[in-house]
Design a protein around this motif. Structure first.
Motif, short mmCIF file in Angstrom:
data_model
loop_
_atom_site.label_atom_id
_atom_site.label_comp_id
_atom_site.label_asym_id
_atom_site.label_seq_id
_atom_site.Cartn_x
_atom_site.Cartn_y
_atom_site.Cartn_z
N GLY A 89 0.82 -1.20 0.00
CA GLY A 89 0.00 0.00 0.00
C GLY A 89 0.85 1.25 0.00
O GLY A 89 2.08 1.21 0.11
N ASP A 90 0.18 2.41 -0.13
CA ASP A 90 0.92 3.67 -0.22
C ASP A 90 0.99 4.42 1.10
O ASP A 90 1.54 5.52 1.17
CB ASP A 90 0.31 4.57 -1.30
CG ASP A 90 -1.11 5.04 -0.95
OD1 ASP A 90 -1.69 4.53 0.05
OD2 ASP A 90 -1.63 5.90 -1.66
N LEU A 97 6.77 10.86 3.82
CA LEU A 97 6.97 12.14 3.14
C LEU A 97 6.35 13.29 3.94
O LEU A 97 6.94 14.37 4.04
CB LEU A 97 6.38 12.09 1.73
CG LEU A 97 7.14 11.19 0.74
CD1 LEU A 97 6.32 10.97 -0.53
CD2 LEU A 97 8.49 11.80 0.39
N ALA A 98 5.18 13.04 4.53
CA ALA A 98 4.56 14.07 5.36
C ALA A 98 5.40 14.36 6.59
O ALA A 98 5.55 15.53 6.99
CB ALA A 98 3.15 13.62 5.76
N ALA A 99 5.96 13.33 7.19
CA ALA A 99 6.79 13.53 8.38
C ALA A 99 8.03 14.35 8.05
O ALA A 99 8.40 15.26 8.81
CB ALA A 99 7.19 12.17 8.95
N LEU A 100 8.68 14.05 6.94
CA LEU A 100 9.86 14.82 6.55
C LEU A 100 9.49 16.27 6.29
O LEU A 100 10.22 17.19 6.69
CB LEU A 100 10.49 14.19 5.30
CG LEU A 100 11.11 12.81 5.52
CD1 LEU A 100 11.43 12.16 4.18
CD2 LEU A 100 12.38 12.91 6.38
N THR A 116 9.91 1.72 -3.80
CA THR A 116 9.21 2.49 -4.84
C THR A 116 9.49 3.98 -4.80
O THR A 116 9.38 4.65 -5.83
CB THR A 116 7.70 2.27 -4.72
OG1 THR A 116 7.25 2.71 -3.42
CG2 THR A 116 7.34 0.80 -4.90
N GLU A 117 9.84 4.52 -3.62
CA GLU A 117 9.95 5.98 -3.47
C GLU A 117 11.30 6.40 -2.90
O GLU A 117 11.40 7.43 -2.23
CB GLU A 117 8.82 6.48 -2.56
CG GLU A 117 7.43 6.13 -3.03
CD GLU A 117 7.07 6.82 -4.35
OE1 GLU A 117 7.70 7.84 -4.68
OE2 GLU A 117 6.14 6.33 -5.03
N TRP A 118 12.35 5.63 -3.17
CA TRP A 118 13.66 5.91 -2.58
C TRP A 118 14.13 7.34 -2.86
O TRP A 118 14.48 8.09 -1.95
CB TRP A 118 14.68 4.91 -3.11
CG TRP A 118 16.05 5.02 -2.52
CD1 TRP A 118 17.07 5.84 -2.94
CD2 TRP A 118 16.56 4.31 -1.38
NE1 TRP A 118 18.18 5.67 -2.15
CE2 TRP A 118 17.90 4.73 -1.18
CE3 TRP A 118 16.02 3.36 -0.53
CZ2 TRP A 118 18.70 4.23 -0.16
CZ3 TRP A 118 16.82 2.84 0.49
CH2 TRP A 118 18.14 3.29 0.66
N HIS A 119 14.14 7.72 -4.13
CA HIS A 119 14.67 9.04 -4.48
C HIS A 119 13.76 10.17 -3.99
O HIS A 119 14.25 11.24 -3.59
CB HIS A 119 14.89 9.13 -5.99
CG HIS A 119 16.10 8.37 -6.45
ND1 HIS A 119 17.28 8.33 -5.74
CD2 HIS A 119 16.31 7.61 -7.55
CE1 HIS A 119 18.17 7.59 -6.37
NE2 HIS A 119 17.60 7.12 -7.46
N ALA A 120 12.45 9.94 -4.00
CA ALA A 120 11.53 10.96 -3.48
C ALA A 120 11.76 11.17 -1.98
O ALA A 120 11.78 12.31 -1.50
CB ALA A 120 10.08 10.55 -3.74
#
Length: 323
Positions: A89-90, A97-100, A116-120
């Motif tokens: 799931g996402d 991302l919200a925490a950062l 899936t989102e390493w670079h992001a």
């Protein structure tokens, strides 16, 4: 200094992490000068505040969860710890991302969003001046991720290979004793080595995932673009003085490729010497020679201890991104 921690996920790993913070908070404050205080625990749709005692209320007393950004603002959390299932799931990505964006470090034992989102995640962490720590996702209590992330910095690591799944090692040793695979798996489950679903353990999928993450830490590879070739666990004869091992590998000169293969390893070698559910990783450091790390508990408490180590590191070391 008091460091508020918000924990997402309260399964076996999350419960162990919360227990460790409660049990050792005073000792770590005195030893490291960091007062890790758990302030909230969140489930999938519910949440509970945690008082100064560190005791977490029974789930039936939890309240409906609010938005993660609101929770971070309300609690003032400086660390967002994730122990949610790697279920595809996402949620993990969205919340990390919200925490950062809210200025919190991220400590995670969840693998899904790292693939899936390493670079992001790295971009968001660098922009916020916060770190993302992933030891719990790369080997539980075995600090293979620490070597890849920072300890071997400047060592010109050329290749890495290792046994990254304890269930595979345990089952292969039982197969060598002529124990049927189904019986070997059942025994591993009885001992708490294997989970109910061992498909990723025996297919090489779990080992490949961990190697993808180690390669990303070492060389900056994008796990989402890494090609995986995996051979499943199976019975196979080997020469005397060797043991069959499920070995994951990656090489700097073959960017974006991870392999998991059955390999006959000398019993005197780091991988061949493993017994039971043990894990090990060897880094080929060129002129510096090989560097091997092995051991570390493969259990919810082992993963929770890795998260504690990462939590302390994130607060004390002041790095940004995955570095």
């Amino acid at each position: 200094m008091e460091t508020p921690v918000l924990l997402a996920g309260y399964g076996p790993v999350g419960q162990a992490y919360a227990g460790l913070l409660r049990e050792h908070r005073a000792a770590w404050r005195d030893r490291y000068g960091v007062d890790l205080r758990l302030v909230e625990v969140r489930g999938n749709r519910t949440r509970t505040s945690v008082g100064a005692s560190g005791e977490v209320a029974p789930r039936e007393a939890w309240e409906p969860a609010d938005d993660i950004a609101d929770a971070l603002a309300r609690t003032g959390a400086r660390v967002f710890a994730q122990a949610v299932p790697s279920d595809g799931g996402d949620r993990a990505a969205r919340e990390a991302l919200a925490a950062l964006a809210c200025g919190a470090h991220v400590v995670t034992a969840t693998k899904t969003h790292l693939l899936t989102e390493w670079h992001a995640l790295d971009r968001a962490a660098r922009a916020a001046g916060r770190s993302v720590r992933v030891s719990g996702a790369t080997g539980a209590a075995m600090p293979a991720g620490d070597l890849a992330r920072s300890v071997l910095r400047g060592f010109d690591v050329r290749a890495v290979r290792g046994c990254l799944n304890g269930t595979a090692t345990f089952v292969l040793d039982r197969l060598a004793e002529r124990v049927p695979q189904a019986e070997a798996v059942a025994r591993a489950q009885e001992l708490g080595i294997a989970e109910a679903d061992v498909s990723a353990d025996l297919s090489g999928g779990d080992a490949a995932t961990k190697m993808r993450l180690l390669a990303a830490l070492l060389w900056g590879w994008d796990p989402a673009r890494t090609e995986v070739s995996a051979e499943p666990v199976a019975e196979r004869g080997v020469e005397p003085g060797h043991r069959l091992r499920h070995v994951a590998s990656a090489e700097a000169d073959r960017p974006g490729v991870v392999e998991v293969r059955l390999s006959a390893e000398p019993v005197t070698s780091p991988l061949g010497a493993l017994t039971g559910p043990e894990k090990a990783v060897t880094y080929d450091c060129g002129e510096a020679g090989p560097v091997t790390v092995s051991g570390g508990r493969s259990s919810p408490r082992g993963a929770a201890l890795a998260m504690v180590k990462d939590t302390l590191g994130a607060v004390l070391e002041g790095t940004a991104g995955f570095r």
